[in-house]
Design a protein around this motif. Structure first.
Motif, short mmCIF file in Angstrom:
data_model
loop_
_atom_site.label_atom_id
_atom_site.label_comp_id
_atom_site.label_asym_id
_atom_site.label_seq_id
_atom_site.Cartn_x
_atom_site.Cartn_y
_atom_site.Cartn_z
N ARG A 36 0.70 -1.19 0.07
CA ARG A 36 -0.13 0.00 -0.02
C ARG A 36 0.94 1.33 0.06
O ARG A 36 1.85 1.33 0.67
CB ARG A 36 -0.76 0.01 1.15
N SER A 38 -0.29 4.88 1.15
CA SER A 38 -1.66 5.34 1.82
C SER A 38 -1.24 5.80 3.00
O SER A 38 -0.32 5.35 3.80
CB SER A 38 -2.78 4.21 1.94
N GLU A 69 -7.02 -1.91 -10.56
CA GLU A 69 -5.78 -1.98 -9.97
C GLU A 69 -4.48 -3.00 -10.62
O GLU A 69 -3.34 -2.81 -10.47
CB GLU A 69 -5.84 -2.61 -8.38
N GLU A 116 -2.38 1.55 -10.51
CA GLU A 116 -2.56 2.66 -9.55
C GLU A 116 -1.21 2.84 -8.76
O GLU A 116 -1.30 2.57 -7.73
CB GLU A 116 -3.66 2.43 -8.90
N LYS A 119 -1.22 4.39 -5.53
CA LYS A 119 -1.81 3.90 -4.45
C LYS A 119 -0.97 2.63 -4.11
O LYS A 119 -1.48 1.86 -2.93
CB LYS A 119 -3.31 3.41 -4.78
#
Length: 153
Positions: A36, A38, A69, A116, A119
């Motif tokens: 991740r 984030s 994704e 992505e 992200k």
């Protein structure tokens, strides 16, 4: 200040629970995980998934999020469990009801892409008995409880 509540607090709506749908994509005894990027769980390994959109089924959400994704196409999806996760220590406190599904790729030779990059640092397959660290908190909690996403048959 009115009735002990600051004016600013009256203007800021309280956080509300959101619904997330995540997917255990299985390949043999491996599962697809991404690292991740984030404010919540940065650099932890997590399943593909995201927010449920209005009118969408859990299965539709899982397939859409996986495609957005990773570019992967999923076949049959089935419900596994649900968790209730409150992140009070996060930079922005949040509350997620997370729906967990499992599925198998339409074509097992498909290779995940990182569609992505803002992200996620990237996607890869990890053996269930040798998962990377650190895992995203809700997933870590499930693994520690002895949960397995693999069919028992």
């Amino acid at each position: 200040m009115e009735n002990g509540v600051k004016k600013q607090d009256q203007l800021t709506p309280p956080p509300v629970p959101r619904v997330a749908v995540v997917l255990f994509v299985l390949k043999g005894k491996s599962v697809l995980l991404g690292r991740r990027r984030s404010s919540v769980g940065d650099s932890t390994f997590a399943l593909p998934g995201g927010h449920l959109e209005f009118g969408e089924s859990f299965e539709e959400c899982a397939a859409r999020e996986l495609k957005e994704e990773t570019g992967l196409d999923i076949g049959k999806r089935e419900y596994l469990t649900v968790t209730n996760n409150v992140f009070v220590e996060a930079p922005k406190p949040s509350h997620y009801v997370t729906i967990f599904l499992r599925g198998v790729l339409v074509d097992p030779d498909q290779v995940p892409q990182n569609l992505e990059p803002e992200k996620c640092y990237g996607w890869d397959w990890y053996d269930w008995d040798d998962l990377p660290n650190p895992l995203f908190w809700p997933l870590e909690k499930m693994v520690r409880s002895g949960f397995s996403p693999f069919p028992t048959e």
